[in-house]
Design a protein around this motif. Structure first.
Motif, PDB file in Angstrom:
ATOM      1  N   ARG A 370     -73.250  23.625 -42.602  1.00 35.49           N
ATOM      2  CA  ARG A 370     -73.671  22.698 -43.657  1.00 35.49           C
ATOM      3  C   ARG A 370     -73.884  23.412 -44.980  1.00 35.49           C
ATOM      4  N   VAL A 371     -74.557  24.539 -44.920  1.00 41.18           N
ATOM      5  CA  VAL A 371     -74.775  25.351 -46.125  1.00 41.18           C
ATOM      6  C   VAL A 371     -73.415  25.779 -46.678  1.00 41.18           C
ATOM      7  N   ARG A 372     -72.535  26.195 -45.790  1.00 42.37           N
ATOM      8  CA  ARG A 372     -71.215  26.657 -46.222  1.00 42.37           C
ATOM      9  C   ARG A 372     -70.479  25.538 -46.964  1.00 42.37           C
ATOM     10  N   ARG A 373     -70.513  24.332 -46.379  1.00 42.75           N
ATOM     11  CA  ARG A 373     -69.808  23.216 -47.022  1.00 42.75           C
ATOM     12  C   ARG A 373     -70.426  22.885 -48.379  1.00 42.75           C
ATOM     13  N   ALA A 374     -71.748  22.865 -48.422  1.00 36.68           N
ATOM     14  CA  ALA A 374     -72.417  22.526 -49.678  1.00 36.68           C
ATOM     15  C   ALA A 374     -72.118  23.577 -50.744  1.00 36.68           C
TER      16      ALA A 374
END
Ligand code: SF4
Lengths: 458, 208
Positions: A370-374
């Motif tokens: 999720r952090v990566r996508r954001a």
């Protein structure tokens, strides 16, 4: 009577108190991971012991998965695919929700639990990982345990724990510009020792904590275990409530829910067994010099004259000389301590338009997918890649060495992780712990340096 | 679990503070999905000359007779801090350690000891210092029934051991069975919790 957050959490979950200072407590959430999860589930299955509360049990793949783009089940860790498949099979047989390698919500367990709303105020939660204390930042009681104790929780929904005393860490003032939660908690451990919190449950409070966003609060609580505390926590306030909006597994934030959650904070004038104060106005960026998080200095300060010889020898350092300006071989941004979106933003801000010198390895391993996508949605990956960083898939990555990918023996690594123990990032690897800002500034300097020094040098 | 009532053996001195579980067993040594056979990996970074090289480092205490046959360990403060890996306790147990004496322990490690039949004894730092010197002089004897520790050249010490942990260890009792017997108390606590914290149980259908 005024109660601390810990008193409330314990009272709401206590099944029975024993005369020897232990208590049997209800555990509301269990998080498993592939390193030990299948071991625990299989041990129960072999003895025909069903899970006491399967809807409250979750599992992730984080510890030994590959962080290489396009990863499969196997990583460079010996037997990794066997661990991954055993976890997958055991989770399926037990009927529990698994965040598998290719799940868009996969990540380090402590990030996933918060991002999904698995961890919530007022709850108790365990995971066979010592940094489970990270989640105390949500006003809950979360702690790490071993595999046998984990089996006990899975089978009984309870665990017997030694009831800790309570300690308030009052953080007065305000963190100066460029000084982070990581610097604060390293200062705490440096001042009171790696065993300074032994036997205590910590609560971080005060204006400097209130001013922190959730990422900083998670960092503070993450390192409670490096202080040897049973766990750490921060009381619920408006920042916590904001964070809890739109979490998949959390109830909706109605006014009633909000009021109930806000209760999970210490009452005014609640008495703690011990209270220590840190004046945050006086803090500066910190870096560890030794092999314990307590062996830490303000950037630029010399290694102390009474420094432990064993640690000095391992780290290849001399007394009286500063750690700042030492050439590095690698820079690592990752782990459950400092790989949230705010951490990546702060680091990207510093590396933007700069280059990592040749011969230096620089890695970013986002704490969750999720952090990566954001981060990608904001273009942070492009900033890192343009500066010469590798942009990886999420997981524990090179926070710890599991026999696979690691840094070369003898190499000097500046790292946003939480442990600088001997061999933690590989045999002979010399780890210096610091904030994402300091790691980013060091990466583009090729030397240990703070972000402030970088601005002057530019 | 093997019951623990009395134990006599060689005690090895390890006077280092903050020995972490990464030092007790490095993560790279945890590569089997099993809890047995880990004794060889105990203190691998200190016990062997190089990673993956089984040549013993003669300077490390557990390689020096008689301590290579130790079944007790006298350690520094905060022993077993750091990672929650139970492999640390499994490797100590597999090596043959039954008792660890230290001024303090990492909390998770201490709990893991009880669960695996190792007796963690927290004693005052000055007492531990005396015991460290006594390790060179002969055998140590622990009697959990009488709550005593006898070490050569020292007066017999009285031990304060948590009552319930002690009876479990002496009986070799299974902690899960014992707790399952408390099902009525657990049900009461669960009902109380559910009314106080309605979000404690995720709603059915919440799970995607
Ligand atoms: S990131 Fe590091 S400290 Fe955090 S859970 Fe993973 S291995 Fe442990």
């Amino acid at each position: 009577m005024a109660r601390t957050l810990f008193d409330k959490l314990l009272a709401a979950h206590e099944v029975r108190r024993f005369e020897d200072g232990t208590a049997l407590v209800l555990v509301d959430r269990v998080m498993l991971h592939e390193r030990t999860g299948s071991l625990a589930l299989q041990a129960l299955a072999e003895r025909d012991r069903p899970l006491a509360a399967p809807a409250q049990v979750f599992a992730v793949m984080d510890h030994i998965v590959s962080t290489a783009p396009g990863r499969g089940d196997a990583s460079s860790v010996p037997n990794s695919a066997a661990f991954v498949r055993a976890m997958r099979d055991a989770a399926r047989d037990a009927g529990i929700r698994l965040f598998d390698i290719d799940d868009p919500d996969q990540g380090i367990s402590h990030l996933v639990a918060a991002e999904q709303g698995i961890a919530l105020p007022g709850l108790t939660m365990v995971c066979p990982d010592s940094h489970t204390c990270t989640l105390g930042a949500l006003g809950m009681l979360a702690w790490g345990l071993g595999t046998s104790d984990c089996e006990h929780v899975l089978a009984t929904e309870t665990l017997r724990v030694r009831v800790p005393k309570t300690m308030q860490v009052w953080c007065s003032g305000r963190l100066p510009e460029g000084v982070t939660a990581k610097d604060l908690v390293l200062t705490l451990i440096g001042r009171y020792g790696a065993g300074g919190g032994a036997g205590y449950h910590l609560e971080y409070a005060g204006p400097a904590v209130q001013a922190l966003g959730m990422a900083g609060r998670f960092t503070l609580c993450n390192m409670a275990v490096e202080f040897s505390a049973f766990s750490g926590a921060v009381g619920v306030d408006a920042t916590t409530i904001d964070y809890l909006r739109d979490r998949d597994l959390a109830p909706a934030v109605t006014p009633v829910q909000e009021r109930q959650w806000l209760d999970w904070a210490s009452d005014a004038h609640a008495a703690f067994d011990r209270r220590i104060e840190i004046d945050c106005n006086a803090l500066s960026p910190m870096v560890t010099w030794g092999t314990s998080p307590a062996q830490v200095l303000p950037l630029g300060a010399p290694v102390p004259d009474n420094a432990d010889s064993r640690a000095l020898h391992y780290m290849g350092l001399e007394r009286g000389k500063p750690v700042a300006d030492l050439p590095i071989d690698a820079a690592y941004i990752g782990s459950c301590t400092n790989a949230r979106l705010d951490d990546l933003r702060a680091a990207a801000e510093i590396v933007r338009g700069r280059r990592v010198p040749g011969g230096i390895t620089a890695l970013v391993v986002p704490g969750s997918t999720r952090v990566r996508r954001a981060a990608e949605a904001e273009g942070l990956h492009e900033i890192f890649e343009a500066a010469g960083f590798e942009w990886r898939e999420s997981g524990c990555g090179l926070c710890f060495y599991a026999g696979g990918e690691g840094f070369a023996p003898g190499s000097r690594v500046i790292s946003t992780t939480n442990r600088n123990f001997q061999g933690r990032q590989g045999p002979g690897v010399r780890t210096h712990l610091a904030s994402p800002q300091t790691v980013a500034a060091s990466a583009v300097s090729g030397r240990i340096r703070g972000a402030l020094g970088l601005a002057e040098a530019a | 679990m093997e019951p623990f009532i009395r134990h006599e053996g060689i005690a090895a001195p390890l006077p280092i503070d903050n020995v972490d579980t990464d030092a007790i067993i490095p993560s790279r040594e945890m590569s089997r999905v099993s809890r047995r056979g880990l004794g060889r990996a105990l203190f691998a970074n200190w016990r062997y000359l190089a990673p993956y090289d089984p040549t013993p480092d003669p300077d490390f205490v557990l390689n020096q007779p008689p301590f290579d046959a130790a079944t007790l360990l006298v350690a520094g403060s905060n022993f077993g801090c750091g990672s929650s890996r139970e492999h640390a306790v499994w490797s100590l147990a597999d090596f043959g350690i039954r008792v660890i004496i230290a001024p303090s322990f990492g909390a998770i490690f201490e709990s893991n000891c009880w669960g695996n039949g190792i007796l963690p004894l927290r004693l005052r730092a000055d007492v531990v210092a005396q015991l460290l010197t006594a390790t060179a002089k002969g055998l140590f004897a622990v009697d959990l029934e009488a709550c005593t520790l006898a070490a050569p050249g020292l007066e017999t010490l009285h031990l304060e051991v948590p009552a319930r942990r002690r009876s479990d260890l002496m009986a070799g009792a299974d902690a899960i069975d014992q707790t399952l017997a408390e099902h009525a108390a657990i049900a009461t606590a669960r009902a109380r919790r559910n009314s106080l914290i309605p979000w404690a149980v995720p709603k059915i259908g919440d799970t995607p």
